[in-house]
Scaffold this active site. Structure first.
Site, PDB file in Angstrom:
ATOM      1  N   ASP A 135       0.833  -1.208   0.000  1.00 47.55           N
ATOM      2  CA  ASP A 135       0.000   0.000   0.000  1.00 47.55           C
ATOM      3  C   ASP A 135       0.865   1.255   0.000  1.00 47.55           C
ATOM      4  O   ASP A 135       0.593   2.221   0.709  1.00 47.55           O
ATOM      5  CB  ASP A 135      -0.945  -0.003   1.208  1.00 47.55           C
ATOM      6  CG  ASP A 135      -2.061   1.019   1.075  1.00 47.55           C
ATOM      7  OD1 ASP A 135      -2.452   1.339  -0.062  1.00 47.55           O
ATOM      8  OD2 ASP A 135      -2.545   1.515   2.111  1.00 47.55           O
ATOM      9  N   TYR A 136       1.908   1.247  -0.818  1.00 52.46           N
ATOM     10  CA  TYR A 136       2.805   2.393  -0.931  1.00 52.46           C
ATOM     11  C   TYR A 136       2.356   3.350  -2.037  1.00 52.46           C
ATOM     12  O   TYR A 136       3.171   4.055  -2.624  1.00 52.46           O
ATOM     13  CB  TYR A 136       4.233   1.918  -1.237  1.00 52.46           C
ATOM     14  CG  TYR A 136       4.987   1.332  -0.058  1.00 52.46           C
ATOM     15  CD1 TYR A 136       4.637   1.652   1.251  1.00 52.46           C
ATOM     16  CD2 TYR A 136       6.056   0.477  -0.259  1.00 52.46           C
ATOM     17  CE1 TYR A 136       5.340   1.125   2.319  1.00 52.46           C
ATOM     18  CE2 TYR A 136       6.771  -0.062   0.803  1.00 52.46           C
ATOM     19  CZ  TYR A 136       6.409   0.270   2.096  1.00 52.46           C
ATOM     20  OH  TYR A 136       7.105  -0.249   3.144  1.00 52.46           O
TER      21      TYR A 136
END
Length: 478
Positions: free
Chosen positions: A388-389
């Site tokens: 979830d970057y």
């Protein structure tokens, strides 16, 4: 994918992702805890992890304004645009989300100084009137960045009402009611900003020569006149365009627009946030262009339909579960490009079902030709992102002076990881050093490989190995 950034409720300019996959289900999809279901539990049906049928209907209320769609549209080009106020803002104005065409977020105002800031007094308070009704969960957020053009201060409420107020007194000049429904709220009720647009076809002095535009939580584009707040009838269907067209099966609140859509060479560019962690085959992260004068569809960039820039044909939809872009975008009128910060695909932490196409563009900056919808270049900040970057900030454009005195038209892309990349915005090539470093991959899930390297930015000590070729970085099997 979405993490909301809470801005102050006062009038302060703030800085605040992603798009593509459709592959057959794995033979043994993961169950709870990323493990094969225990033997004592029945195996899920074979189609449990398959996307819905293209003919699966949208739930009632998804097309909240009941806007008629019409037949699928072919690609087209935008009406030529006149220069906008964000190109050269007046000294006292803040006409765009990042103030100007480059999103510099710099104001030249100099009346407030270190010596007098302690003597400031409140000038006014303005209430948008948007708040939960009795019995509703309070999901309202104050994320709007008002824009100022001349004697008008324009803003949107958390539920997409638009208003103009007097910047000197706070008195309301007009208030447009978007009539959003509570069911349309995703994570948060939020509208980050409206957009000011000057028409190239409507003469000065006529209705909707100057317009205010927004994209809404229930997936509409709306344009109103800047002077009276009444809809521009020549735009779309009575001033509105339905952005759920071609999206296929969905429910209210699953997909929403919160960022101000940039207008680049007459094309309104839209992106959308998708609810995290709900299902693998979430609505599409497709990026689309619409004519700023008429609302006419121009093109779509849908990674799993890479050469199909028209709207989906009858019985089809944009590819599902693809990386979405929820941050504010920015464009370059001279280059004819819009820069799209992306995130990762639906289902954050398991990537074996992602397509190679989506692995190429997740958590990246994608430069798209605003005339055709074709990507010109991609710079990926994380390879095979399962953490979830995604990128949550609007890029900033600048002219970067190199040590030899030459100037490069550059783009600054901050990330939520603390890495900031500076790229040549013509090509996507790094202006400041970026190198590939070996990435550890402990606790590997069978069949869910990780990238062998990740990019590190800005002059880190070298480790003595050559960067991977593009094919090596992007050609990983899902």
């Amino acid at each position: 994918m979405l993490r909301n950034v809470l801005l102050g409720a006062t009038i302060i300019a703030g800085m605040t992702a992603a798009a593509i996959a459709q592959v057959p289900p794995a033979d043994q999809p993961p169950g709870t805890g990323n493990a094969t279901p225990p033997a004592e539990q029945p195996a899920p049906p074979a189609d449990s992890f398959a996307p819905p049928s293209p003919n699966a209907p949208q739930s009632p209320g998804v097309n909240a304004a009941n806007i008629p769609d019409g037949p699928p549209a072919e690609p087209s080009e935008a009406t030529p645009m006149v220069e906008q106020v964000t190109a050269n803002p007046a000294h006292d104005d803040w006409p765009g989300y990042g103030r100007d065409d480059r999103a510099t977020r710099f104001s030249p105002l100099d009346q407030i100084t270190p010596s007098n800031v302690g003597h400031l007094k409140r000038a006014f308070i303005y209430h948008t009137g948007s708040k939960p009704a009795p019995g509703q969960t309070n999901k309202w957020a104050a994320e709007t960045t008002p824009i100022k053009v001349g004697d008008g201060l324009y803003m949107c409420s958390a539920m997409n009402d638009m208003m103009r107020i007097d910047p000197a007194t706070g008195k309301e000049v007009w208030h447009f009611h978007a009539n959003e429904k509570y069911d349309s709220i995703p994570y948060t009720a939020a509208c980050k900003a409206v957009v000011y647009y000057t028409s190239s076809t409507v003469p000065e002095g006529e209705h909707c020569h100057h317009r205010i535009l927004e994209a809404t939580l229930d997936e509409r584009l709306i344009e109103v006149d800047s002077e009276d707040g009444k809809v521009c009838e020549g735009f779309g269907w009575h001033g509105m365009v339905n952005l759920m067209k071609g999206m296929g099966e969905s429910v209210p609140g699953f997909v929403a627009e919160t960022a101000p859509p940039p207008i680049v060479n007459g094309a309104i560019i839209t992106n959308q946030e998708i609810l995290d962690g709900q299902r693998r085959w979430a609505p599409s992260g497709v990026i689309r262009g619409y004519d700023a004068e008429t609302g006419r569809f121009l093109w779509a960039w849908d990674v799993n339909r890479p050469h199909e820039h028209g709207e989906p044909k009858e019985g089809e939809h944009y590819s599902r579960g693809t990386p979405n872009s929820w941050a504010a975008m920015i464009g370059d009128n001279a280059l004819g490009l819009v820069y799209v910060p992306t995130g990762n695909s639906a289902a954050d932490y398991y990537s074996a079902m992602r397509s190679p196409e989506e692995n190429k563009v997740s958590s990246a900056v994608v430069a798209i030709d605003v005339k055709t919808g074709e990507p010109r270049w991609v710079f990926q900040t994380v390879h095979k992102d399962v953490w979830d970057y995604d990128i949550g900030s609007q890029p900033t454009l600048m002219d970067f002076t190199k040590p030899d005195g030459t100037t490069v038209p550059a783009l600054i892309m901050p990330t939520k990881r603390g890495q900031t990349f500076v790229l040549d915005r013509r090509t996507g090539d790094p202006v400041l050093p970026v190198e590939e470093r070996p990435a550890p991959s402990p606790g590997m899930v069978p069949g869910d490989t990780r990238a062998p390297t990740q990019p590190w930015s800005v002059g880190m000590p070298r480790l003595g190995f050559a960067p991977l070729k593009e094919a090596d970085m992007w050609g990983m099997s899902p």
